[in-house]
Design a protein around this motif. Sequence first.
Motif, PDB file in Angstrom:
ATOM      1  N   UNK A  76       0.850  -1.184   0.000  1.00 16.61           N
ATOM      2  CA  UNK A  76       0.000   0.000   0.000  1.00 16.61           C
ATOM      3  C   UNK A  76       0.887   1.236   0.000  1.00 16.61           C
ATOM      4  N   UNK A  77       0.507   2.256  -0.756  1.00 15.94           N
ATOM      5  CA  UNK A  77       1.279   3.496  -0.769  1.00 15.94           C
ATOM      6  C   UNK A  77       0.334   4.681  -0.883  1.00 15.94           C
ATOM      7  N   UNK A  78       0.553   5.691  -0.033  1.00 16.09           N
ATOM      8  CA  UNK A  78      -0.199   6.933  -0.134  1.00 16.09           C
ATOM      9  C   UNK A  78       0.704   7.982  -0.761  1.00 16.09           C
ATOM     10  N   UNK A  79       0.156   8.749  -1.702  1.00 20.17           N
ATOM     11  CA  UNK A  79       0.955   9.723  -2.434  1.00 20.17           C
ATOM     12  C   UNK A  79       0.262  11.078  -2.457  1.00 20.17           C
ATOM     13  N   UNK A  80       1.070  12.127  -2.412  1.00 13.87           N
ATOM     14  CA  UNK A  80       0.568  13.499  -2.521  1.00 13.87           C
ATOM     15  C   UNK A  80       1.673  14.367  -3.084  1.00 13.87           C
ATOM     16  N   UNK A  81       1.417  14.970  -4.226  1.00  9.67           N
ATOM     17  CA  UNK A  81       2.357  15.915  -4.807  1.00  9.67           C
ATOM     18  C   UNK A  81       1.849  17.333  -4.634  1.00  9.67           C
ATOM     19  N   UNK A  82       2.659  18.282  -5.018  1.00 12.94           N
ATOM     20  CA  UNK A  82       2.244  19.684  -4.931  1.00 12.94           C
ATOM     21  C   UNK A  82       1.306  20.054  -6.074  1.00 12.94           C
ATOM     22  N   UNK A  83       1.149  19.136  -7.019  1.00 11.19           N
ATOM     23  CA  UNK A  83       0.211  19.326  -8.126  1.00 11.19           C
ATOM     24  C   UNK A  83      -0.452  17.988  -8.426  1.00 11.19           C
ATOM     25  N   UNK A  84      -1.581  18.054  -9.105  1.00  4.44           N
ATOM     26  CA  UNK A  84      -2.253  16.826  -9.525  1.00  4.44           C
ATOM     27  C   UNK A  84      -1.388  15.997 -10.447  1.00  4.44           C
ATOM     28  N   UNK A  85      -0.577  16.653 -11.252  1.00  4.96           N
ATOM     29  CA  UNK A  85       0.303  15.949 -12.190  1.00  4.96           C
ATOM     30  C   UNK A  85       1.348  15.111 -11.442  1.00  4.96           C
ATOM     31  N   UNK A  86       1.943  15.685 -10.393  1.00  3.02           N
ATOM     32  CA  UNK A  86       2.946  14.943  -9.627  1.00  3.02           C
ATOM     33  C   UNK A  86       2.284  13.802  -8.854  1.00  3.02           C
TER      34      UNK A  86
END
Length: 137
Positions: A76-86
């Motif tokens: 399982x991995x949670x991800x969050x970038x500074x933009x939707x693209x990242x």
Amino acid sequence: NLAECVSDADYVQESVVEDLSTKQHVIREIDHFAPPNVIIGSSTSFIPLSLLRAHAKRYPDRVAIAHPSLPQWDAFCEVLGSSGEITAWLAELYGGASGSDGSGITGLGMDVVPMKCEAHGHVFNSFSLSTILVSTS
């Protein structure tokens, strides 16, 4: 030598101890030496993205959260970038994508939760805490 390690990287995953000042120091150093297009993922259990990237001086917008669980529990991995693209790029990298979209990325096959905003404890810890609270009440 960190400069040598990240100077021609395609992606950098930071996974140092869960201590804000340590993470900020390492991310600042990676940001200094890595090429401008390289995303820097941080494996943080609860530190908000805004605090992680606060000391990145060159390209703070490339700092992201990429927090995989321990594989013996779940892939399982949670991800969050500074933009939707990242965020989408990280979801593709950690997820099960085959690269059929032409990106050339072959995913790691993990279950991915793309986060939409900062949250203390992110998804995994919030879920784990609620499960513990329900099962011990």
